[in-house]
Design an enzyme around this catalytic site. Structure first.
Site, PDB file in Angstrom:
ATOM      1  N   SER A   1       0.826  -1.205   0.000  1.00  0.00           N
ATOM      2  CA  SER A   1       0.000   0.000   0.000  1.00  0.00           C
ATOM      3  C   SER A   1       0.869   1.268   0.000  1.00  0.00           C
ATOM      4  CB  SER A   1      -0.954  -0.075   1.192  1.00  0.00           C
ATOM      5  OG  SER A   1      -1.904   0.930   1.136  1.00  0.00           O
TER       6      SER A   1
ATOM      7  N   HIS B   1      -7.138  -5.672  -0.730  1.00  0.00           N
ATOM      8  CA  HIS B   1      -5.972  -4.962  -0.208  1.00  0.00           C
ATOM      9  C   HIS B   1      -5.156  -5.731   0.840  1.00  0.00           C
ATOM     10  CE1 HIS B   1      -4.156  -0.996  -0.418  1.00  0.00           C
ATOM     11  NE2 HIS B   1      -4.039  -0.957   0.894  1.00  0.00           N
TER      12      HIS B   1
END
Ligand SMILES: *[C@@H]1O[C@H](CO)[C@@H](O)[C@H](O)[C@H]1NC(C)=O
Ligand SMILES: *[C@@H]1O[C@H](CO)[C@@H](O)[C@H](O)[C@H]1NC(C)=O
Ligand SMILES: *[C@@H]1O[C@H](CO)[C@@H](O)[C@H](O)[C@H]1NC(C)=O
Length: 421
Positions: free
Chosen positions: A192, A395
């Site tokens: 991320s 994610h």
């Protein structure tokens, strides 16, 4: 819940948060209404029957699972004092380069070991004989220190986004590791924001590409105009308001481990991991509930929300609005002072000369395949743009889903082996 409803909810939360801060203008960071300082309360958590992994720190976790670790302190050129952890290789292989792991926004080095020895990427790498450096960027619970600024008193401490992390923290960390291990290069893996940090560094300080053998990017974030997540969307809808508040109140710390919000989430996740924290992940990132072990989720929420600067979020909001991957927009006057031009400069990813592997997901609302496509089309030395072949992969599945042993770890290990020369 539909995305539009989520946007609305996040919007309301943001506006309340921001207006509170507005009234608090001129206060020191510690006096902000959101900064309730809470004690660690370990005894209480024990009494409540928490899984100890929830409150164990990096060193305690590694030693519990039989890995040897070290603690290192790194000071950046602009005075931030960062704590990094090293997991020593658990076998005698002949690996040429250490691997640096950089966590995402609001996270810490702990994300790489939270799921335990079978699934934690930090452990998997060490078990495959790699020298693992799980580092922390400025401002989180392990790196709330500076040579002259006090994070509780000086708003200037919080005047940073991933631009400064890429410009200062990552280079300082790489140089430190190279010196400590006496090697010419590192491998890099980010999750991320840990990927954003890398692209910032490799664009702004291209000489660092020579110090990177290969970099891996789990859930890459650079261009964000196609992000479905309600967080960046709400941020972008309020981006001017957000910047206005920051300008008026100074830069603040958000969602730190000692703040009330952390405790609330941690307790809820202890009691009912899936319906609360699963839902929280699902409305922000597209996470498919049930794909991550609830035990791992509840441990994770003891470590997540470890603080960041409001400016980091504001910077992401700007990326969504501008549809560009560019530096922080300080406003015409501020830009002139900072960048010697009125327009905010873009990061030039054509400078990323070192080899890059992107690892993305089909159902990640932060890092959409379209935006990853924009990034990959501009990278001059892309080895592979690998999309995990699971429709619901999102994610956090990259780092916490047990199936990462099948989908993610082999991909990384394969390239590490191939570039171990
Ligand atoms: C981790 O916890 C141990 C035991 O409580 C403590 O001695 C150590 O200082 C902690 N390390 C960090 C980096 O917080
Ligand atoms: C924050 O830091 C940037 C970059 O160093 C600088 O240009 C800006 O003036 C600073 N803002 C404040 C309010 O000090
Ligand atoms: C971006 O970097 C590339 C490669 O280093 C260079 O050729 C190009 O001129 C740069 N573009 C801009 C707009 O600076």
């Amino acid at each position: 819940m539909e995305v539009t409803k989520c946007v609305l909810v996040v919007d309301v939360i943001l506006i309340i948060t921001l207006s509170q801060n507005n009234e608090a203008s001129k206060l020191t960071p510690a006096a902000h209404p959101l900064s309730y300082a809470l004690p660690e309360a370990r005894e209480l958590k024990k009494a409540l029957g928490y899984n100890e992994d929830t409150y164990f720190n990096f060193t305690e976790l590694t030693s519990k699972y039989g890995y040897q670790s070290e603690e290192h302190t790194i000071t950046t050129d602009d005075g931030y004092i960062l704590k990094s952890f090293r997991i020593l290789p658990k076998c005698n292989g002949n690996k040429l380069y250490p691997i640096l792991l950089m966590h995402g926004i609001l996270d810490t080095s702990d994300v790489w070991i939270i799921p335990g020895e079978e699934v934690g990427i930090g452990y998997i790498l060490a078990a495959n004989c790699y020298d693992v450096w799980a580092v922390n960027h400025r401002g989180n619970r392990y790196s709330r220190r500076h040579t002259t600024l006090d994070p509780d008193r000086d708003v200037a401490f919080w005047n940073f986004s991933f631009d400064e992390i890429g410009n200062f923290d990552v280079p300082a960390t790489i140089d430190y590791i190279l010196q400590a291990t006496n090697t010419p290069k590192v491998f890099y893996a980010g999750h991320s924001q840990g990927t954003t940090d890398f692209f910032v560094m490799a664009s702004l300080r291209p000489e660092y590409n020579q110090k990177v053998q290969v970099s891996f990017h789990l859930a890459p974030v650079a261009w964000m105009s196609n992000s479905y997540s309600p967080i960046p969307r709400a941020l972008s809808a309020n981006v001017d308001l957000f910047k206005g508040v920051l300008d008026a109140t100074g830069y603040i710390e958000l969602l730190a481990r000692h703040h009330l919000m952390h405790l609330v989430l941690e307790v809820l996740c202890h009691i009912a991991p899936e319906p609360t924290c699963g839902l929280a992940l699902s409305i922000t990132t597209g996470y498919e509930q049930g794909t991550i072990d609830p035990k791992v989720l509840s441990v994770a929420f003891g470590h997540l929300l470890s603080g960041t600067s409001a400016k980091s979020l504001a910077h992401y909001g700007q990326l969504v609005v501008s549809k560009k991957f560019k530096r922080y927009d300080e406003g015409a006057e501020g830009n002139l002072k900072r960048y010697k031009q009125k327009k905010t400069p873009e990061y030039n990813v054509s400078n990323v000369a070192s080899p890059v592997v992107l690892i993305s997901a089909k159902n990640d609302w932060f890092s959409s395949l379209k935006d990853v496509g924009t990034l990959s089309s501009k990278l001059p030395n892309l080895l592979e743009n690998y999309v995990v072949p699971e429709p619901k992969w999102s994610h956090h599945n990259h780092i916490w889903d047990a199936r990462l042993r099948k989908y993610v770890a082999p991909k990384i290990l394969e390239y590490l082996e191939r570039y171990n020369n």
